[in-house]
Structure formats: structure tokens, C-alpha cells
Write an enzyme that holds these catalytic residues in place. Structure first.
Site, PDB file in Angstrom:
ATOM      1  N   GLU A  67      -8.903  10.345   0.418  1.00 58.14           N
ATOM      2  CA  GLU A  67      -8.966   8.955   0.890  1.00 58.14           C
ATOM      3  C   GLU A  67      -8.559   8.860   2.369  1.00 58.14           C
ATOM      4  OE1 GLU A  67      -6.941   6.735  -2.236  1.00 58.14           O
ATOM      5  OE2 GLU A  67      -8.742   6.809  -3.462  1.00 58.14           O
TER       6      GLU A  67
HETATM    7  C1  HEC Z   1     -11.347   6.080   0.227  1.00 59.91           C
HETATM    8  C2  HEC Z   1     -11.294   4.840  -0.506  1.00 59.91           C
HETATM    9  C3  HEC Z   1     -10.005   4.070  -0.586  1.00 59.91           C
HETATM   10  C4  HEC Z   1      -9.139   3.742   0.435  1.00 59.91           C
HETATM   11  C5  HEC Z   1      -9.224   4.135   1.893  1.00 59.91           C
HETATM   12  C6  HEC Z   1      -8.125   2.908  -0.159  1.00 59.91           C
HETATM   13  N1  HEC Z   1      -8.369   2.732  -1.485  1.00 59.91           N
HETATM   14 FE1  HEC Z   1      -7.350   1.522  -2.736  1.00 59.91          FE
HETATM   15  N2  HEC Z   1      -8.296   2.360  -4.293  1.00 59.91           N
HETATM   16  C7  HEC Z   1      -9.317   3.282  -4.208  1.00 59.91           C
HETATM   17  C8  HEC Z   1      -9.554   3.864  -5.505  1.00 59.91           C
HETATM   18  C9  HEC Z   1     -10.578   4.926  -5.835  1.00 59.91           C
HETATM   19  C10 HEC Z   1      -8.614   3.265  -6.377  1.00 59.91           C
HETATM   20  C11 HEC Z   1      -8.422   3.589  -7.857  1.00 59.91           C
HETATM   21  C12 HEC Z   1      -7.636   4.899  -7.959  1.00 59.91           C
HETATM   22  C13 HEC Z   1      -7.096   5.163  -9.327  1.00 59.91           C
HETATM   23  O1  HEC Z   1      -7.000   4.232 -10.137  1.00 59.91           O
HETATM   24  O2  HEC Z   1      -6.748   6.307  -9.596  1.00 59.91           O
HETATM   25  C14 HEC Z   1      -7.869   2.294  -5.587  1.00 59.91           C
HETATM   26  C15 HEC Z   1      -6.898   1.447  -6.097  1.00 59.91           C
HETATM   27  C16 HEC Z   1      -6.236   0.484  -5.349  1.00 59.91           C
HETATM   28  C17 HEC Z   1      -5.404  -0.556  -5.892  1.00 59.91           C
HETATM   29  C18 HEC Z   1      -5.107  -0.807  -7.359  1.00 59.91           C
HETATM   30  C19 HEC Z   1      -5.974  -1.895  -7.925  1.00 59.91           C
HETATM   31  C20 HEC Z   1      -5.883  -1.974  -9.427  1.00 59.91           C
HETATM   32  O3  HEC Z   1      -6.423  -2.914 -10.003  1.00 59.91           O
HETATM   33  O4  HEC Z   1      -5.299  -1.076 -10.055  1.00 59.91           O
HETATM   34  C21 HEC Z   1      -4.911  -1.261  -4.824  1.00 59.91           C
HETATM   35  C22 HEC Z   1      -3.984  -2.460  -4.884  1.00 59.91           C
HETATM   36  C23 HEC Z   1      -5.429  -0.635  -3.633  1.00 59.91           C
HETATM   37  N3  HEC Z   1      -6.260   0.395  -3.987  1.00 59.91           N
HETATM   38  C24 HEC Z   1      -5.083  -0.980  -2.338  1.00 59.91           C
HETATM   39  C25 HEC Z   1      -5.344  -0.158  -1.247  1.00 59.91           C
HETATM   40  C26 HEC Z   1      -4.651  -0.235   0.033  1.00 59.91           C
HETATM   41  C27 HEC Z   1      -3.580  -1.228   0.377  1.00 59.91           C
HETATM   42  C28 HEC Z   1      -5.188   0.737   0.824  1.00 59.91           C
HETATM   43  C29 HEC Z   1      -4.792   1.116   2.225  1.00 59.91           C
HETATM   44  C30 HEC Z   1      -3.430   1.547   2.416  1.00 59.91           C
HETATM   45  C31 HEC Z   1      -6.223   1.391   0.037  1.00 59.91           C
HETATM   46  N4  HEC Z   1      -6.265   0.851  -1.206  1.00 59.91           N
HETATM   47  C32 HEC Z   1      -7.054   2.393   0.537  1.00 59.91           C
HETATM   48  C33 HEC Z   1     -10.008   3.606  -3.062  1.00 59.91           C
HETATM   49  C34 HEC Z   1      -9.480   3.457  -1.796  1.00 59.91           C
END
Ligand code: HEC
Ligand code: HEC
Length: 344
Positions: free
Chosen positions: A151
Site C-alpha cells: 500500500e
Molecule cells: C493501496 C490502497 C490503500 C491505501 C493507500 C489505503 N487504504 Fe485503507 N484500505 C485498503 C484496503 C485494501 C483495506 C482493507 C484491508 C483489510 O481489511 O485487510 C482498507 C481498509 C481501510 C479502513 C477500514 C474500513 C472498514 O470498513 O473496515 C479504513 C478506515 C481505511 N482503510 C482508511 C485508510 C487511511 C486513513 C489510509 C491512509 C493512511 C488508507 N486507508 C490508505 C486500501 C488502501
């Protein structure tokens, strides 16, 4: 409206004496409770809908607006990634419902992720964060993407050093936090911003508030079907999900039929190591679901119609007729709320 038994309902009526006293006590207390609103719910839910499994989203979030504004800026800042190319918003674009529309997102150096990206909208309403609930809070969740090599592939030392060189950040953090720029304060600001990402005022919520015209007859029928099929036993509460873990494929084996099982498919088992948690996921919230395709943790399903048919089949063991399916989809589209402002 027909009601489903909800998990949080207590059995009543076993001891008539006790019930009477309880009823008498409630008679006195209820008017008080209604004004106090214990659970923080909006008080203006129409009386006839107070026992519905879905609750409206509150219109006002009480957070420090200046910290939220700083969090919004950080959320859109690619310097949180190792090579300054990937911001949180890359995978969670707010204009598109808080997710990027891909089966799996692409992180730094074009690396493909392991699991579908859930929306950040309304994520503060979830019992925990991630599909498997491995982060207890929004703050803790942020450690995940920041360090994940697929990521953002960075670390706090690197991020703090980059942001400290930015005069504007320096000024903002000094103003808002006694301890200036550090990991805890960056996480605090981003999580504060995320808590503002609620989507109130959907047509369905207006209906719950008592506006009968807010949804059509077909959409009402779809809602009744959503309850009578049993969808609401898992998808319920303010987020229409997000408040329990359930197995994917309770009735029919989803993974046996799909094949190619990956580590991510094991869901909650990866957190607890308990066999009975295999293939369990946090039930996704269905708010704004018309915007968040493709569906399921593997992003395997491109349309809402197909997601509903698969749910009926794998979770409830039913072949859903196209007419019922389409009515449920119509209902689900009434859950799209007012999106927060989208400019950085
Ligand atoms: C490269 C893509 C990517 C980036 C960049 C990214 N995310 Fe995500 N995010 C995901 C993915 C994929 C998941 C699910 C991962 C899992 O459940 O294992 C996720 C899950 C989440 C969730 C949980 C939502 C839920 O319903 O469970 C939150 C809140 C979130 N991200 C916030 C952020 C924040 C704040 C950042 C920056 C610091 C960020 N993400 C950066 C891909 C990304
Ligand atoms: C036993 C609990 C349970 C029942 C009953 C249930 N669901 Fe689900 N639902 C889940 C879980 C768990 C997932 C996540 C599955 C996955 O990602 O592999 C899910 C995912 C979904 C999704 C995809 C959401 C997304 O963001 O990917 C939709 C849409 C959905 N359900 C609608 C329904 C409808 C409509 C019904 C009734 C016909 C229903 N569900 C019944 C537990 C349930």
C-alpha cells in the site's frame, strides 16, 4: 412492518409480576429517556419506526473541526507513502463513495493488494476496522496502510521527517497539538477527519424520520423483503452492517465453489487463530452500497443485483426470484446519503 427477531432484543413476558412492574416503571421513565436519548440516536425517528433494525445516521458529528481539516489534508497527501505517490484518497476517493471501484487496489510501485478496499464512509460506526476486525480503532487502523509494502510502504519516522520539513504542517500541528508533529498526532488528525465522513440524510433515513414520501412503494416493498428474507439479521444498525462478524457462506460453501483460497479469505481466523472463525468477516455496512462496487472481500462481484442473489443463496440458502432481487436493490439504493464535501 414485519419485524425480525434482533439479537439485542431481550426475552420478555416470562414473569408476569416482573413484567408488570417493569412496564409500570417504563411508563414513568420512557418520556424521560426519550428526551435524554441514551444511545446518542437522533430523537426525531418517527415513533412507528423506532423498532426497525436500521437506525438513521445522525446529522451532526461533534469533533474538533480544525483537527478534521488537518486530517483531510493528510488523507490526501501522498507523502504518507514511501515514494510520495500514494495517498489514502488514492484507494479511498471520497467522490466515488470512499473506495476506488477496483476489485483490489494498487499501492506503491504498482503492487496489487490482497483484498477489496472497503469504503471509509461511515467507518467510524464499525465495531472494528478491516474485513477481519484486526484494528480496534480508526487510529490503530492507520498503522496498517502506512506500513503495508503493498500500500504505502513507509514508516512513521520517514513520514514525520518529511512532514516536518513542510512549514504549513509545522504551523498547523504546533497550533493544534502540544507535542507538534508525531505519529500519534497525525493518526489523531486523520481519524478525527474520518469521523466526519458520515452520510446522513439518505432517502431511507428521511423515511425513518417520518417522511412517507421519501421512498417509493417499490422501495418500501424492497425493504420488507430485506427483512423477511433475513438480510437484516446481519445487516442492521446505523451502518446497515459493521456491527458483527459472520461467516461468508453459512448455508452454501462460497469458497468451495469459488476455489483458489487465499490467506485473506480466512478472515477473522487470521486474527484469533480459532477454527470457528474461518471465513468470517465483519459484515459490511450497506450505506451508499450503490457506489461501492465491486462487492465482497474478494471484489469478485461487479453488480449489486449479483451481490444480492449471491447473499440470498450463500447466506440464506434461497434462490431469489429476479423480481424480489430487483426490489431489494431498489431499497438498497435509498441508503445513499449526503456525501461529505469532497475538496481536499
Ligand atoms: C493501496 C490502497 C490503500 C491505501 C493507500 C489505503 N487504504 Fe485503507 N484500505 C485498503 C484496503 C485494501 C483495506 C482493507 C484491508 C483489510 O481489511 O485487510 C482498507 C481498509 C481501510 C479502513 C477500514 C474500513 C472498514 O470498513 O473496515 C479504513 C478506515 C481505511 N482503510 C482508511 C485508510 C487511511 C486513513 C489510509 C491512509 C493512511 C488508507 N486507508 C490508505 C486500501 C488502501
Ligand atoms: C449471515 C449473515 C448475512 C446475511 C443473512 C446476509 N448477509 Fe450480506 N453480507 C454478509 C457478509 C459476511 C458479507 C461479506 C462477504 C464477503 O465479503 O465475502 C456480506 C456482504 C453483502 C454485500 C456486499 C457489500 C460489500 O460492500 O461488498 C451486500 C450487497 C449484501 N451483503 C447484501 C445482503 C442482502 C440483500 C441480504 C439478504 C438477501 C444479505 N446480505 C444477507 C453477511 C450476511
Amino acid at each position: 412492518m414485519n419485524h425480525l427477531p434482533r439479537k439485542d432484543h431481550h426475552e420478555s413476558g416470562k414473569r408476569p409480576g416482573g413484567t408488570f412492574i417493569l412496564a409500570a416503571a417504563l411508563w414513568v421513565l420512557l418520556p424521560l429517556l426519550a428526551t435524554v436519548s441514551l444511545s446518542g440516536e437522533p430523537k426525531n425517528v418517527a415513533k412507528r419506526y423506532r423498532n426497525e433494525p436500521i437506525r438513521p445516521i445522525p446529522a451532526i458529528v461533534d469533533v474538533d473541526r480544525r483537527k478534521a481539516a488537518l486530517g483531510r489534508r493528510l488523507f490526501h497527501d501522498p507523502r504518507l507513502s514511501h515514494d510520495n505517490t500514494v495517498s489514502c484518497a488514492r484507494c479511498h476517493p471520497l467522490k466515488r463513495g470512499g473506495t476506488d471501484g477496483l476489485p483490489r487496489s494498487v499501492g506503491i510501485k504498482g503492487t496489487l493488494g490482497d483484498i477489496n478496499t472497503p469504503t471509509v464512509l461511515n467507518s467510524s460506526l464499525n465495531i472494528a476496522q478491516f474485513w477481519d476486525g484486526r484494528a480496534a480503532t480508526l487510529e490503530e487502523q492507520i498503522d496498517g496502510p502506512v506500513h503495508n509494502p503493498k500500500e504505502m510502504g513507509s514508516n512513521w519516522k520517514e513520514i514525520v521527517s518529511k512532514l516536518s520539513r513542510d512549514k504549513e504542517y509545522h504551523r498547523l500541528f504546533e497550533e493544534l497539538y502540544d507535542t507538534g508533529i508525531n505519529a500519534a498526532n497525525i493518526k489523531d488528525a486523520i481519524a478525527t477527519f474520518e469521523r466526519t465522513l458520515l452520510t446522513p440524510d439518505s432517502r431511507f433515513d428521511r423515511f425513518l424520520h417520518g417522511d412517507e414520501q421519501a421512498i417509493t412503494d417499490d422501495e418500501k416493498k424492497g425493504y420488507l423483503l430485506f427483512k423477511s428474507y433475513g438480510c437484516a439479521s446481519c445487516h442492521q444498525g446505523m451502518a446497515v452492517g459493521g456491527n458483527m462478524y459472520e461467516k461468508m457462506g453459512i448455508v452454501q460453501g462460497y469458497f468451495a465453489e469459488r476455489g483458489n483460497i487465499t490467506r485473506a479469505d480466512y478472515g477473522r481466523f487470521n486474527v484469533t487463530g480459532l477454527k470457528e472463525h474461518r471465513f468470517e468477516f465483519k459484515v459490511p455496512g450497506l450505506r451508499n452500497v450503490e457506489l461501492t462496487a465491486p462487492y465482497f472481500h474478494d471484489g469478485a462481484v461487479p453488480t449489486l443485483e449479483e451481490a444480492v442473489s449471491k447473499m440470498a443463496y450463500y447466506q440464506l440458502g434461497r434462490e431469489i426470484p429476479p423480481r424480489d432481487r430487483d426490489l431489494i436493490v431498489k431499497f438498497l439504493k435509498t441508503l445513499t446519503g449526503r456525501l461529505p464535501e469532497t475538496s481536499p
